[in-house]
Structure formats: structure tokens, C-alpha cells
Design a protein around this motif. Structure first.
Motif, PDB file in Angstrom:
ATOM      1  N   ARG A  13       0.792  -1.231   0.000  1.00  0.00           N
ATOM      2  CA  ARG A  13       0.000   0.000   0.000  1.00  0.00           C
ATOM      3  C   ARG A  13       0.825   1.281   0.000  1.00  0.00           C
ATOM      4  O   ARG A  13       0.282   2.354  -0.213  1.00  0.00           O
ATOM      5  CB  ARG A  13      -0.915   0.023   1.241  1.00  0.00           C
ATOM      6  N   THR A  14       2.103   1.214   0.265  1.00  0.00           N
ATOM      7  CA  THR A  14       2.892   2.436   0.418  1.00  0.00           C
ATOM      8  C   THR A  14       3.622   2.795  -0.864  1.00  0.00           C
ATOM      9  O   THR A  14       3.581   2.080  -1.855  1.00  0.00           O
ATOM     10  CB  THR A  14       3.937   2.272   1.537  1.00  0.00           C
ATOM     11  N   GLY A  15       4.324   3.937  -0.825  1.00  0.00           N
ATOM     12  CA  GLY A  15       5.136   4.359  -1.944  1.00  0.00           C
ATOM     13  C   GLY A  15       6.492   3.693  -1.960  1.00  0.00           C
ATOM     14  O   GLY A  15       7.337   4.021  -2.792  1.00  0.00           O
ATOM     15  N   ASN A  16       6.723   2.758  -1.040  1.00  0.00           N
ATOM     16  CA  ASN A  16       8.002   2.036  -0.949  1.00  0.00           C
ATOM     17  C   ASN A  16       7.784   0.583  -1.366  1.00  0.00           C
ATOM     18  O   ASN A  16       7.936  -0.339  -0.573  1.00  0.00           O
ATOM     19  CB  ASN A  16       8.539   2.106   0.481  1.00  0.00           C
ATOM     20  N   ALA A  17       7.416   0.386  -2.630  1.00  0.00           N
ATOM     21  CA  ALA A  17       7.016  -0.946  -3.086  1.00  0.00           C
ATOM     22  C   ALA A  17       8.125  -1.972  -2.900  1.00  0.00           C
ATOM     23  O   ALA A  17       7.862  -3.088  -2.435  1.00  0.00           O
ATOM     24  CB  ALA A  17       6.587  -0.885  -4.552  1.00  0.00           C
ATOM     25  N   PHE A  18       9.347  -1.627  -3.252  1.00  0.00           N
ATOM     26  CA  PHE A  18      10.453  -2.573  -3.115  1.00  0.00           C
ATOM     27  C   PHE A  18      10.674  -2.945  -1.658  1.00  0.00           C
ATOM     28  O   PHE A  18      10.733  -4.126  -1.300  1.00  0.00           O
ATOM     29  CB  PHE A  18      11.729  -1.979  -3.711  1.00  0.00           C
ATOM     30  N   GLU A  19      10.796  -1.934  -0.797  1.00  0.00           N
ATOM     31  CA  GLU A  19      11.092  -2.178   0.614  1.00  0.00           C
ATOM     32  C   GLU A  19       9.971  -2.961   1.297  1.00  0.00           C
ATOM     33  O   GLU A  19      10.222  -3.880   2.083  1.00  0.00           O
ATOM     34  CB  GLU A  19      11.322  -0.857   1.341  1.00  0.00           C
ATOM     35  N   GLU A  20       8.723  -2.612   0.994  1.00  0.00           N
ATOM     36  CA  GLU A  20       7.611  -3.321   1.650  1.00  0.00           C
ATOM     37  C   GLU A  20       7.488  -4.748   1.114  1.00  0.00           C
ATOM     38  O   GLU A  20       7.116  -5.659   1.860  1.00  0.00           O
ATOM     39  CB  GLU A  20       6.297  -2.564   1.456  1.00  0.00           C
ATOM     40  N   THR A  21       7.816  -4.951  -0.157  1.00  0.00           N
ATOM     41  CA  THR A  21       7.797  -6.312  -0.702  1.00  0.00           C
ATOM     42  C   THR A  21       8.843  -7.178  -0.007  1.00  0.00           C
ATOM     43  O   THR A  21       8.575  -8.337   0.353  1.00  0.00           O
ATOM     44  CB  THR A  21       8.049  -6.291  -2.221  1.00  0.00           C
ATOM     45  N   VAL A  22      10.038  -6.632   0.198  1.00  0.00           N
ATOM     46  CA  VAL A  22      11.073  -7.352   0.942  1.00  0.00           C
ATOM     47  C   VAL A  22      10.563  -7.695   2.343  1.00  0.00           C
ATOM     48  O   VAL A  22      10.734  -8.828   2.821  1.00  0.00           O
ATOM     49  CB  VAL A  22      12.369  -6.517   1.032  1.00  0.00           C
ATOM     50  N   GLU A  23       9.930  -6.732   3.004  1.00  0.00           N
ATOM     51  CA  GLU A  23       9.417  -6.965   4.355  1.00  0.00           C
ATOM     52  C   GLU A  23       8.386  -8.093   4.364  1.00  0.00           C
ATOM     53  O   GLU A  23       8.432  -8.993   5.217  1.00  0.00           O
ATOM     54  CB  GLU A  23       8.782  -5.687   4.906  1.00  0.00           C
ATOM     55  N   ARG A  24       7.438  -8.073   3.423  1.00  0.00           N
ATOM     56  CA  ARG A  24       6.384  -9.096   3.391  1.00  0.00           C
ATOM     57  C   ARG A  24       6.977 -10.485   3.162  1.00  0.00           C
ATOM     58  O   ARG A  24       6.582 -11.466   3.804  1.00  0.00           O
ATOM     59  CB  ARG A  24       5.388  -8.777   2.284  1.00  0.00           C
ATOM     60  N   LEU A  25       7.919 -10.582   2.228  1.00  0.00           N
ATOM     61  CA  LEU A  25       8.527 -11.878   1.941  1.00  0.00           C
ATOM     62  C   LEU A  25       9.306 -12.408   3.145  1.00  0.00           C
ATOM     63  O   LEU A  25       9.236 -13.600   3.474  1.00  0.00           O
ATOM     64  CB  LEU A  25       9.450 -11.766   0.726  1.00  0.00           C
ATOM     65  N   LEU A  26      10.030 -11.516   3.814  1.00  0.00           N
ATOM     66  CA  LEU A  26      10.782 -11.939   4.999  1.00  0.00           C
ATOM     67  C   LEU A  26       9.846 -12.368   6.125  1.00  0.00           C
ATOM     68  O   LEU A  26      10.142 -13.329   6.853  1.00  0.00           O
ATOM     69  CB  LEU A  26      11.686 -10.801   5.472  1.00  0.00           C
ATOM     70  N   GLN A  27       8.726 -11.684   6.282  1.00  0.00           N
ATOM     71  CA  GLN A  27       7.761 -12.090   7.304  1.00  0.00           C
ATOM     72  C   GLN A  27       7.243 -13.499   7.021  1.00  0.00           C
ATOM     73  O   GLN A  27       7.138 -14.334   7.925  1.00  0.00           O
ATOM     74  CB  GLN A  27       6.591 -11.096   7.342  1.00  0.00           C
ATOM     75  N   ALA A  28       6.926 -13.763   5.754  1.00  0.00           N
ATOM     76  CA  ALA A  28       6.408 -15.082   5.395  1.00  0.00           C
ATOM     77  C   ALA A  28       7.437 -16.175   5.665  1.00  0.00           C
ATOM     78  O   ALA A  28       7.109 -17.271   6.115  1.00  0.00           O
ATOM     79  CB  ALA A  28       6.003 -15.093   3.921  1.00  0.00           C
ATOM     80  N   ILE A  29       8.708 -15.862   5.406  1.00  0.00           N
ATOM     81  CA  ILE A  29       9.779 -16.836   5.641  1.00  0.00           C
ATOM     82  C   ILE A  29      10.009 -17.036   7.139  1.00  0.00           C
ATOM     83  O   ILE A  29      10.073 -18.166   7.635  1.00  0.00           O
ATOM     84  CB  ILE A  29      11.076 -16.368   4.953  1.00  0.00           C
ATOM     85  N   LYS A  30      10.132 -15.944   7.873  1.00  0.00           N
ATOM     86  CA  LYS A  30      10.462 -16.039   9.302  1.00  0.00           C
ATOM     87  C   LYS A  30       9.332 -16.637  10.125  1.00  0.00           C
ATOM     88  O   LYS A  30       9.569 -17.294  11.141  1.00  0.00           O
ATOM     89  CB  LYS A  30      10.833 -14.657   9.837  1.00  0.00           C
ATOM     90  N   LEU A  31       8.096 -16.402   9.695  1.00  0.00           N
ATOM     91  CA  LEU A  31       6.953 -16.933  10.438  1.00  0.00           C
ATOM     92  C   LEU A  31       6.603 -18.354  10.012  1.00  0.00           C
ATOM     93  O   LEU A  31       5.684 -18.958  10.550  1.00  0.00           O
ATOM     94  CB  LEU A  31       5.735 -16.018  10.263  1.00  0.00           C
ATOM     95  N   GLY A  32       7.334 -18.871   9.025  1.00  0.00           N
ATOM     96  CA  GLY A  32       7.106 -20.248   8.612  1.00  0.00           C
ATOM     97  C   GLY A  32       5.908 -20.445   7.719  1.00  0.00           C
ATOM     98  O   GLY A  32       5.465 -21.576   7.507  1.00  0.00           O
ATOM     99  N   VAL A  33       5.335 -19.348   7.194  1.00  0.00           N
ATOM    100  CA  VAL A  33       4.217 -19.486   6.268  1.00  0.00           C
ATOM    101  C   VAL A  33       4.677 -20.242   5.022  1.00  0.00           C
ATOM    102  O   VAL A  33       3.956 -21.064   4.467  1.00  0.00           O
ATOM    103  CB  VAL A  33       3.664 -18.091   5.886  1.00  0.00           C
ATOM    104  N   VAL A  34       5.906 -19.937   4.598  1.00  0.00           N
ATOM    105  CA  VAL A  34       6.569 -20.748   3.568  1.00  0.00           C
ATOM    106  C   VAL A  34       7.768 -21.387   4.269  1.00  0.00           C
ATOM    107  O   VAL A  34       8.771 -20.726   4.518  1.00  0.00           O
ATOM    108  CB  VAL A  34       7.031 -19.898   2.372  1.00  0.00           C
ATOM    109  N   PRO A  35       7.689 -22.662   4.633  1.00  0.00           N
ATOM    110  CA  PRO A  35       8.729 -23.312   5.436  1.00  0.00           C
ATOM    111  C   PRO A  35      10.049 -23.467   4.675  1.00  0.00           C
ATOM    112  O   PRO A  35      10.082 -23.395   3.441  1.00  0.00           O
ATOM    113  CB  PRO A  35       8.118 -24.684   5.753  1.00  0.00           C
ATOM    114  N   PRO A  36      11.129 -23.717   5.404  1.00  0.00           N
ATOM    115  CA  PRO A  36      12.429 -23.977   4.768  1.00  0.00           C
ATOM    116  C   PRO A  36      12.330 -25.121   3.776  1.00  0.00           C
ATOM    117  O   PRO A  36      11.719 -26.159   4.052  1.00  0.00           O
ATOM    118  CB  PRO A  36      13.336 -24.338   5.949  1.00  0.00           C
ATOM    119  N   GLY A  37      12.917 -24.917   2.602  1.00  0.00           N
ATOM    120  CA  GLY A  37      12.895 -25.940   1.570  1.00  0.00           C
ATOM    121  C   GLY A  37      11.681 -25.892   0.672  1.00  0.00           C
ATOM    122  O   GLY A  37      11.654 -26.563  -0.374  1.00  0.00           O
TER     123      GLY A  37
END
Length: 233
Positions: A13-37
Motif C-alpha cells: 500500500r505504500t510508496g516504498n514498493a520494493f522495501e515493503e515487498t522485501v518486508e512481506r517476503l521476509l515475514q512469510a519466511i520467518k513466520l514459517g508461512v513458507v517453510p524452509p525448503g
């Protein structure tokens, strides 16, 4: 993808599309929504969910690949996969999360106000020259000196308010911020975007446009906050 994935891969939603996309992907990885492997959703699907261009998505994925969080595999069953041993800069503890949020809130209150005040004050030719010089330093800086030059520009904005107390407070919070920034990688795409935001901010201050200066600083700080939360929280 479960409901958690739907929540994390919601439109940016923000004007920082790249930075917020990185944040969303990292959240999904760290929270295990997309597990290792496991494989991330296909680029087309992910770009649609996040409401970003595929170019922006690929730049974000490249940044995470360079940082060791994901890997790209070719072939029939290829795609972007979460690394089985993702890096962890520091353990995430409640006190650390609180410290990050404290710095970000304080920085926002101080620097957004400083940008607005700087734009409202009459500036001398020397003031204008100094601000342009600090902007030019950021534009031409290499990665090894970027954060120092970035700090100098933000301090220059604070100095234009004419308030030594505010300048000192911005310097203090910048010291704390830089300690956090040292824990995340320098991303060339983010620096490129940051420099464009710097230019818009400086232009607004020099034009005496306090509303635009406030908005430009707000958007700029939100980009840094997205990366810090993504990598460190």
C-alpha cells in the motif's frame, strides 16, 4: 496457501514498493508461512497478490537471494525456494522488538517535524548550498560510505530548523538507528530509491513547501522501517 499467507501476501500500500515487498517476503519466511525448503508462490501469482510489478518482485527476490534467505532453482520443478538454513542476524526478543519500534517512532516524530520546520524557515544561500552538497554526497557515495553520507544529509535537514536541541535529538536517534542498520544488508535498489526520495525532500525544503517536505520525509522513513522490521523482527 493458508489464511496466514493471504494476510502476509496482501497488496502493498505504500510508496516504498520494493522495501515493503522485501518486508512481506521476509515475514512469510520467518513466520514459517513458507517453510524452509518449500517454494514461494509463482512470480505472476505473487506479484498479483502483492499488487507490485514483476520487476519489483524480482528485485526483492534477488535481494533476499543475495542475503541468503532464498535460492533460485531451474528446471521443470524450479522456482524460488526458502533456504533450509536462513540467516539470523540476531535473536528476536520482545525487548529487541520494543527497542526497534522505540527508535522508529522517535525518529519519525523528530525527523518528519524537522523536515516541515526546515521548509518553513527562510534559508540563506549558504544553507541552500550545504543542503545541496549533502544531497550530492549521497548520490555519489559508494556502498562503504553510504550510511555516513546519509546521516550527514539527515542532520543537515535538522540543522536547517535552527534548533540546536532538535539537531542533537536527531543525532542521538540516528546513532541508535545506525546500530540497527548495521545489522541488515545494504541493498542497491533501496539506495537508488532512497536517493530519489532524498531529492524530492530537498526540492520541497528549498521550495519552502512544508506539506510536501513532510510527506516526502514520511514516505522515506517508512521505507527504512519496512526493511528494519523485515530483517530484524
Amino acid at each position: 496457501m493458508d489464511s496466514a499467507g493471504d494476510a502476509l501476501f496482501r497488496p502493498v500500500r505504500t510508496g516504498n514498493a520494493f522495501e515493503e515487498t522485501v518486508e512481506r517476503l521476509l515475514q512469510a519466511i520467518k513466520l514459517g508461512v513458507v517453510p524452509p525448503g518449500e517454494r514461494l508462490p509463482a512470480e505472476r501469482d505473487l506479484a498479483t497478490r502483492l499488487n507490485v510489478s514483476r520487476v519489483t518482485l524480482r528485485e526483492a527476490l534477488h535481494a533476499l537471494q543475495e542475503s541468503g534467505f532464498v535460492e533460485s532453482r531451474r528446471g521443470r520443478y524450479g522456482g524460488t525456494f526458502v533456504c533450509t538454513a536462513s540467516p539470523r542476524a540476531v535473536p528476536t526478543t520482545p525487548s529487541r522488538v520494543d527497542d526497534i519500534e522505540d527508535v522508529l517512532i522517535l525518529r519519525s516524530a523528530l525527523e518528519i517535524g524537522a523536515a516541515e520546520c526546515a521548509a518553513m524557515r527562510p534559508l540563506s544561500d549558504e544553507d541552500r548550498a550545504q543542503l545541496r552538497a549533502r544531497l550530492s554526497e549521497c548520490d555519489t557515495s559508494g556502498l562503504d560510505e553510504y550510511r555516513r553520507k546519509d546521516s550527514r544529509l539527515h542532520l543537515a535537514v535538522a540543522e536547517l530548523t535552527g534548533s540546536p536541541s532538535l539537531t542533537a535529538a536527531v543525532a542521538d536517534v540516528r546513532m541508535r538507528l545506525n546500530e540497527l542498520l548495521d545489522g541488515i544488508p545494504l541493498l542497491p535498489k533501496n539506495i537508488e530509491h532512497s536517493n530519489r526520495q532524498h531529492a524530492a525532500l530537498v526540492e520541497a525544503i528549498l521550495a519552502g513547501d512544508a506539506v510536501t517536505a513532510r510527506r516526502a520525509m514520511t514516505e522515506h522513513l517508512e521505507g527504512s522501517a519496512s526493511l528494519l522490521r523485515g530483517f530484524l523482527v
